[in-house]
Design a protein around this motif. Sequence first.
Motif, PDB file in Angstrom:
ATOM      1  N   PHE A  18       0.751  -1.287   0.027  1.00 13.99           N
ATOM      2  CA  PHE A  18      -0.026  -0.074  -0.022  1.00 13.99           C
ATOM      3  C   PHE A  18       0.941   1.311   0.018  1.00 13.99           C
ATOM      4  O   PHE A  18       0.584   2.279  -0.603  1.00 13.99           O
ATOM      5  CB  PHE A  18      -0.798  -0.118   1.159  1.00 13.99           C
ATOM      6  CG  PHE A  18      -1.840  -1.039   1.317  1.00 13.99           C
ATOM      7  CD1 PHE A  18      -3.208  -0.628   0.504  1.00 13.99           C
ATOM      8  CD2 PHE A  18      -2.121  -2.161   1.797  1.00 13.99           C
ATOM      9  CE1 PHE A  18      -4.314  -1.499   0.360  1.00 13.99           C
ATOM     10  CE2 PHE A  18      -3.101  -3.170   1.687  1.00 13.99           C
ATOM     11  CZ  PHE A  18      -4.117  -2.869   1.080  1.00 13.99           C
ATOM     12  N   THR A  21       2.505   2.834  -3.216  1.00 14.79           N
ATOM     13  CA  THR A  21       1.778   3.869  -4.316  1.00 14.79           C
ATOM     14  C   THR A  21       0.609   4.214  -3.320  1.00 14.79           C
ATOM     15  O   THR A  21      -0.568   3.706  -3.570  1.00 14.79           O
ATOM     16  CB  THR A  21       1.406   3.036  -5.594  1.00 14.79           C
ATOM     17  OG1 THR A  21       0.827   1.974  -5.304  1.00 14.79           O
ATOM     18  CG2 THR A  21       2.669   2.734  -6.162  1.00 14.79           C
ATOM     19  N   PRO A  22       0.809   5.160  -2.468  1.00 14.09           N
ATOM     20  CA  PRO A  22      -0.121   5.596  -1.612  1.00 14.09           C
ATOM     21  C   PRO A  22      -1.704   5.976  -2.349  1.00 14.09           C
ATOM     22  O   PRO A  22      -2.612   5.765  -1.522  1.00 14.09           O
ATOM     23  CB  PRO A  22       0.194   6.668  -0.573  1.00 14.09           C
ATOM     24  CG  PRO A  22       1.672   7.007  -1.296  1.00 14.09           C
ATOM     25  CD  PRO A  22       1.963   5.764  -2.409  1.00 14.09           C
ATOM     26  N   ALA A  23      -1.553   6.493  -3.482  1.00 14.78           N
ATOM     27  CA  ALA A  23      -2.670   6.791  -4.038  1.00 14.78           C
ATOM     28  C   ALA A  23      -3.634   5.621  -4.692  1.00 14.78           C
ATOM     29  O   ALA A  23      -4.425   5.891  -4.813  1.00 14.78           O
ATOM     30  CB  ALA A  23      -2.831   8.020  -4.885  1.00 14.78           C
ATOM     31  N   ALA A  24      -2.873   4.539  -4.868  1.00 14.56           N
ATOM     32  CA  ALA A  24      -3.504   3.430  -5.558  1.00 14.56           C
ATOM     33  C   ALA A  24      -4.243   2.871  -4.651  1.00 14.56           C
ATOM     34  O   ALA A  24      -4.332   2.744  -3.542  1.00 14.56           O
ATOM     35  CB  ALA A  24      -2.332   2.466  -5.909  1.00 14.56           C
ATOM     36  N   VAL A  25      -5.416   2.098  -5.374  1.00 11.30           N
ATOM     37  CA  VAL A  25      -6.427   1.338  -4.589  1.00 11.30           C
ATOM     38  C   VAL A  25      -6.070  -0.139  -4.882  1.00 11.30           C
ATOM     39  O   VAL A  25      -5.664  -0.696  -6.035  1.00 11.30           O
ATOM     40  CB  VAL A  25      -7.752   1.533  -5.176  1.00 11.30           C
ATOM     41  CG1 VAL A  25      -8.748   0.578  -4.741  1.00 11.30           C
ATOM     42  CG2 VAL A  25      -8.006   2.912  -4.839  1.00 11.30           C
ATOM     43  N   VAL A  65      -5.350   1.301   6.741  1.00  6.12           N
ATOM     44  CA  VAL A  65      -5.744   1.563   5.546  1.00  6.12           C
ATOM     45  C   VAL A  65      -7.181   1.984   5.480  1.00  6.12           C
ATOM     46  O   VAL A  65      -7.911   1.819   6.613  1.00  6.12           O
ATOM     47  CB  VAL A  65      -5.556   0.236   4.372  1.00  6.12           C
ATOM     48  CG1 VAL A  65      -4.103   0.137   4.042  1.00  6.12           C
ATOM     49  CG2 VAL A  65      -6.438  -0.807   4.850  1.00  6.12           C
ATOM     50  N   ARG A  66      -7.856   2.374   4.592  1.00  2.50           N
ATOM     51  CA  ARG A  66      -9.268   2.910   4.445  1.00  2.50           C
ATOM     52  C   ARG A  66     -10.163   2.135   3.537  1.00  2.50           C
ATOM     53  O   ARG A  66      -9.453   1.760   2.220  1.00  2.50           O
ATOM     54  CB  ARG A  66      -9.333   4.325   4.149  1.00  2.50           C
ATOM     55  CG  ARG A  66     -10.774   4.978   3.944  1.00  2.50           C
ATOM     56  CD  ARG A  66     -10.763   6.351   3.946  1.00  2.50           C
ATOM     57  NE  ARG A  66     -10.333   6.951   5.163  1.00  2.50           N
ATOM     58  CZ  ARG A  66      -9.026   7.783   5.337  1.00  2.50           C
ATOM     59  NH1 ARG A  66      -8.537   7.812   4.460  1.00  2.50           N
ATOM     60  NH2 ARG A  66      -8.968   8.249   6.567  1.00  2.50           N
ATOM     61  N   VAL A  68     -12.264   2.056   0.400  1.00  2.00           N
ATOM     62  CA  VAL A  68     -12.785   3.202  -0.591  1.00  2.00           C
ATOM     63  C   VAL A  68     -13.621   2.463  -1.512  1.00  2.00           C
ATOM     64  O   VAL A  68     -14.253   3.238  -2.339  1.00  2.00           O
ATOM     65  CB  VAL A  68     -11.406   3.677  -1.449  1.00  2.00           C
ATOM     66  CG1 VAL A  68     -10.360   4.254  -0.566  1.00  2.00           C
ATOM     67  CG2 VAL A  68     -10.697   2.532  -2.238  1.00  2.00           C
ATOM     68  N   ASP A 100     -12.159  -2.767  -1.787  1.00  2.00           N
ATOM     69  CA  ASP A 100     -10.974  -1.998  -2.222  1.00  2.00           C
ATOM     70  C   ASP A 100     -10.582  -1.083  -1.119  1.00  2.00           C
ATOM     71  O   ASP A 100     -11.430  -0.543  -0.453  1.00  2.00           O
ATOM     72  CB  ASP A 100     -11.202  -1.120  -3.434  1.00  2.00           C
ATOM     73  CG  ASP A 100     -11.570  -2.041  -4.649  1.00  2.00           C
ATOM     74  OD1 ASP A 100     -11.392  -3.148  -4.903  1.00  2.00           O
ATOM     75  OD2 ASP A 100     -11.999  -1.285  -5.476  1.00  2.00           O
ATOM     76  N   GLN A 102      -7.225   1.682   0.363  1.00  2.00           N
ATOM     77  CA  GLN A 102      -6.134   2.438   0.348  1.00  2.00           C
ATOM     78  C   GLN A 102      -5.476   3.041   1.439  1.00  2.00           C
ATOM     79  O   GLN A 102      -6.029   3.014   2.536  1.00  2.00           O
ATOM     80  CB  GLN A 102      -6.719   3.927  -0.413  1.00  2.00           C
ATOM     81  CG  GLN A 102      -6.005   4.921  -0.994  1.00  2.00           C
ATOM     82  CD  GLN A 102      -6.781   5.920  -1.704  1.00  2.00           C
ATOM     83  OE1 GLN A 102      -7.732   6.391  -1.370  1.00  2.00           O
ATOM     84  NE2 GLN A 102      -6.120   6.344  -3.078  1.00  2.00           N
ATOM     85  N   TYR A 103      -3.974   3.402   0.995  1.00  2.00           N
ATOM     86  CA  TYR A 103      -3.085   3.487   2.322  1.00  2.00           C
ATOM     87  C   TYR A 103      -3.578   4.917   3.201  1.00  2.00           C
ATOM     88  O   TYR A 103      -3.941   5.720   2.356  1.00  2.00           O
ATOM     89  CB  TYR A 103      -1.959   3.541   1.699  1.00  2.00           C
ATOM     90  CG  TYR A 103      -0.620   4.204   2.373  1.00  2.00           C
ATOM     91  CD1 TYR A 103      -0.046   3.127   3.038  1.00  2.00           C
ATOM     92  CD2 TYR A 103      -0.204   5.271   2.459  1.00  2.00           C
ATOM     93  CE1 TYR A 103       0.843   3.170   3.864  1.00  2.00           C
ATOM     94  CE2 TYR A 103       0.981   5.646   3.364  1.00  2.00           C
ATOM     95  CZ  TYR A 103       1.599   4.665   3.906  1.00  2.00           C
ATOM     96  OH  TYR A 103       2.846   4.844   4.912  1.00  2.00           O
TER      97      TYR A 103
END
Length: 159
Positions: A18, A21-25, A65-66, A68, A100, A102-103
């Motif tokens: 995660f 690439t923090p913006a990646a899902v 993580v969250r 999304v 899904d 995300q970081y």
Amino acid sequence: MQYWLMKTEPDECSIDDFAKTPAAVIRWDGVRNYQARNFMQDMHIGDEVFIYHSSCAKIGVAGLVRVVRAAYPDPTQFDSASTYFDSKSQHDKPRWVAVDLQYIRRFTEVIPLAAIKTMPAFTDHPLVAKGNRLSVVPISSEQREALNQRANRHKEDEV
């Protein structure tokens, strides 16, 4: 908002995956336990998920993580080339779900299971119970706070 803990083996999907690439899902798929699946079906966008590394040298909570994207049919159940293929699952009535994620952040140090076992908030939690094999479990706001306090304490020690 709800809070969750999801176990993973770091060589399959770790907090580092995660963080790269923090913006990646990242799709969390391959869960093949009905109770864990039911918990995933209860997840909502914005829920926080603690990532717990298992079957490795540093076992414990590694980061946050969250959610999304809430639960949707896990595509791996229909892919005959996947190790998570389920021949009994049908497209019109899928058995398994994915979410899904995300970081948010990686903890400075993994919070070991031994430390979690000493936290009063976790006294009766399935994570610390003998024989618990569940890969997805809810945690309370009190348990969330205990984990964040522990993670933040180590973060402040480094500053």
